[in-house]
Design a protein around this motif. Structure first.
Motif, PDB file in Angstrom:
ATOM      1  N   GLY A  77      -0.624  -4.467   3.602  1.00 47.81           N
ATOM      2  CA  GLY A  77       0.425  -3.602   3.070  1.00 47.81           C
ATOM      3  C   GLY A  77       0.820  -2.514   4.052  1.00 47.81           C
ATOM      4  O   GLY A  77       2.004  -2.174   4.197  1.00 47.81           O
ATOM      5  N   VAL A 105       8.738  -0.705  -3.403  1.00 49.64           N
ATOM      6  CA  VAL A 105       7.839  -1.832  -3.684  1.00 49.64           C
ATOM      7  C   VAL A 105       8.134  -2.368  -5.076  1.00 49.64           C
ATOM      8  O   VAL A 105       8.157  -1.621  -6.058  1.00 49.64           O
ATOM      9  CB  VAL A 105       6.364  -1.405  -3.588  1.00 49.64           C
ATOM     10  CG1 VAL A 105       5.444  -2.526  -4.087  1.00 49.64           C
ATOM     11  CG2 VAL A 105       6.003  -1.047  -2.155  1.00 49.64           C
ATOM     12  N   SER A 149       6.546  -5.137  -7.642  1.00 45.61           N
ATOM     13  CA  SER A 149       5.250  -5.811  -7.719  1.00 45.61           C
ATOM     14  C   SER A 149       4.979  -6.352  -9.114  1.00 45.61           C
ATOM     15  O   SER A 149       5.515  -5.857 -10.115  1.00 45.61           O
ATOM     16  CB  SER A 149       4.140  -4.816  -7.345  1.00 45.61           C
ATOM     17  OG  SER A 149       2.857  -5.365  -7.569  1.00 45.61           O
ATOM     18  N   ARG A 189      -2.166  -3.860  -1.778  1.00 51.31           N
ATOM     19  CA  ARG A 189      -0.990  -3.931  -0.908  1.00 51.31           C
ATOM     20  C   ARG A 189      -0.114  -2.692  -1.091  1.00 51.31           C
ATOM     21  O   ARG A 189       0.420  -2.152  -0.121  1.00 51.31           O
ATOM     22  CB  ARG A 189      -0.213  -5.217  -1.191  1.00 51.31           C
ATOM     23  CG  ARG A 189      -0.970  -6.464  -0.756  1.00 51.31           C
ATOM     24  CD  ARG A 189      -0.380  -7.753  -1.290  1.00 51.31           C
ATOM     25  NE  ARG A 189      -1.200  -8.901  -0.877  1.00 51.31           N
ATOM     26  CZ  ARG A 189      -0.988 -10.161  -1.229  1.00 51.31           C
ATOM     27  NH1 ARG A 189       0.055 -10.452  -2.009  1.00 51.31           N
ATOM     28  NH2 ARG A 189      -1.784 -11.115  -0.808  1.00 51.31           N
ATOM     29  N   TYR A 190       0.014  -2.249  -2.340  1.00 50.19           N
ATOM     30  CA  TYR A 190       0.782  -1.028  -2.585  1.00 50.19           C
ATOM     31  C   TYR A 190       0.073   0.185  -1.983  1.00 50.19           C
ATOM     32  O   TYR A 190       0.728   1.062  -1.390  1.00 50.19           O
ATOM     33  CB  TYR A 190       0.985  -0.807  -4.087  1.00 50.19           C
ATOM     34  CG  TYR A 190       1.673   0.513  -4.379  1.00 50.19           C
ATOM     35  CD1 TYR A 190       3.048   0.642  -4.234  1.00 50.19           C
ATOM     36  CD2 TYR A 190       0.941   1.631  -4.755  1.00 50.19           C
ATOM     37  CE1 TYR A 190       3.684   1.858  -4.467  1.00 50.19           C
ATOM     38  CE2 TYR A 190       1.559   2.849  -4.991  1.00 50.19           C
ATOM     39  CZ  TYR A 190       2.932   2.955  -4.846  1.00 50.19           C
ATOM     40  OH  TYR A 190       3.559   4.166  -5.061  1.00 50.19           O
ATOM     41  N   TYR A 216       0.869   0.323   1.575  1.00 48.50           N
ATOM     42  CA  TYR A 216       2.257   0.802   1.728  1.00 48.50           C
ATOM     43  C   TYR A 216       2.301   2.326   1.631  1.00 48.50           C
ATOM     44  O   TYR A 216       2.916   3.006   2.485  1.00 48.50           O
ATOM     45  CB  TYR A 216       3.132   0.166   0.650  1.00 48.50           C
ATOM     46  CG  TYR A 216       4.302   1.013   0.191  1.00 48.50           C
ATOM     47  CD1 TYR A 216       5.515   1.024   0.888  1.00 48.50           C
ATOM     48  CD2 TYR A 216       4.193   1.808  -0.965  1.00 48.50           C
ATOM     49  CE1 TYR A 216       6.580   1.815   0.463  1.00 48.50           C
ATOM     50  CE2 TYR A 216       5.253   2.589  -1.397  1.00 48.50           C
ATOM     51  CZ  TYR A 216       6.441   2.595  -0.682  1.00 48.50           C
ATOM     52  OH  TYR A 216       7.500   3.373  -1.102  1.00 48.50           O
ATOM     53  N   SER A 272       5.475  -7.852  -3.783  1.00 48.61           N
ATOM     54  CA  SER A 272       4.025  -8.014  -3.678  1.00 48.61           C
ATOM     55  C   SER A 272       3.606  -9.446  -3.376  1.00 48.61           C
ATOM     56  O   SER A 272       2.443  -9.700  -3.076  1.00 48.61           O
ATOM     57  CB  SER A 272       3.335  -7.544  -4.971  1.00 48.61           C
ATOM     58  OG  SER A 272       3.748  -8.327  -6.076  1.00 48.61           O
TER      59      SER A 272
END
Length: 328
Positions: free
Chosen positions: A162, A179, A181, A193-194, A197, A240
């Motif tokens: 991410g 994002v 997701s 992953r977030y 980010y 995502s």
């Protein structure tokens, strides 16, 4: 023929404890499970043919739980698992949770009814492991980071993925990066992953936007981003996963927007469909088949050789496709 009494003597425990471990029933500590299984492996113990439902099986099986059998990511992992287990003359029994944490424990119980050699589990959240039966056969987590109960795991660094994908967007001049997701409660991979980010945005001195969360299982073909686009006015969207990225691209086109001329889009997984579209999808490619192979090999080593639990972290890589453009 090796008897349970011999295993009990070798492991330094009672006959009842050996029986509970080998049957996967009743309360037994993790340390005792390892001792009994190691003793059985060292003595060359092989269980007697089962009776009842399991009697008709001609080969041992491994139980596998995934969120979805239709997602190309998990289909690739299942292919890797099956390839390795077939070479070891093991069958594969598959269950899916449909991204619903409430269904996971029930699905695992169904797998256990078939007396598997071991389990390979992809959980919505690895904390779900706390609700599972106390006595489980050797278990490997796939796509989940190891936890206290399950130290054996095969993963990629989703947090780093991410971070790197967001850094790629930032290097292309984007600052308003949104994002989109699946629900974080249904996938700790999406949450990691977030988090990556958000860390990359903060490192660049840009406030991260709150993620737009949608269900994983309702299909992405009818995704409506009209309100989101009006509120956030993103120049780039990170999805995502790649399937969701394709849904985002379709939703943008329904709003009369072009990718990447109006909005850049990127995803995660590196599915083949993203390489076939035009422009090709920018993504973080995951070694899904190799992860399945590694999980199956690790499980067999634990079940047959009583090897120690290990955490295998495989590499992923950025695939810079054509759906991200430089801002002037």
């Amino acid at each position: 023929m090796i008897t349970l009494q011999q295993i009990a003597f070798h492991a330094g425990c009672s006959l009842a404890t050996v029986s509970r471990v080998l049957k996967g029933e009743g309360p037994v500590s993790d340390e005792m499970v390892r001792r009994v299984r190691r003793a059985a492996a060292e003595l060359g113990y092989r269980p007697q043919p089962a009776t009842g439902r399991a009697a008709s099986r001609s080969q041992p099986i491994v139980g596998v739980l995934v969120p979805s059998v239709t997602n190309p990511v998990f289909a690739a992992s299942l292919g890797g698992i099956q390839h390795r287990l077939q070479a070891a003359n093991h069958g594969v029994l598959i269950a899916q949770s449909n991204y619903d944490p409430a269904l996971e424990a029930r699905a695992v119980r169904s797998l256990l009814e078939q007396r598997p050699t071991g389990l390979i589990l992809t959980l919505c959240d690895a904390r779900t492991s706390e609700a599972l039966s106390a006595a489980l056969p050797p278990t490997v987590l796939l796509n989940n980071r190891p936890v206290a109960r399950f130290a054996a795991a095969v993963t990629v660094d989703n947090y780093r993925a991410g971070f790197e994908l967001t850094r790629h967007m930032l290097d292309h001049g984007h600052r308003r990066i949104l994002v989109v997701s699946g629900h974080f409660r249904s996938s700790d991979r999406a949450r990691l992953r977030y988090d990556g980010y958000a860390a990359a945005m903060r490192d660049a001195g840009v406030p991260p936007m709150e993620a737009v969360e949608i269900p994983f299982v309702d299909g992405y073909e009818n995704l409506d981003l009209e309100t989101v686009l009006t509120q956030h006015r993103p120049t780039a969207i990170i999805a995502s996963n790649d399937l969701l990225a394709l849904g985002v691209i379709a939703a943008l086109r329904r709003e009369g927007l072009a990718v990447p001329d109006d909005v850049s889009v990127a995803g995660f997984d590196g599915i083949a469909l993203g390489r076939l579209m035009s422009p090709t999808l920018t993504t973080i490619s995951m070694p899904d088949s190799d992860m399945g192979l590694a999980a199956a090999a690790l499980l067999l080593d634990m079940a047959e050789n009583a090897s120690v639990c290990r955490h295998l972290n495989l590499d992923c890589r950025l695939y810079p496709g054509g759906t991200v453009r430089h801002l002037a």
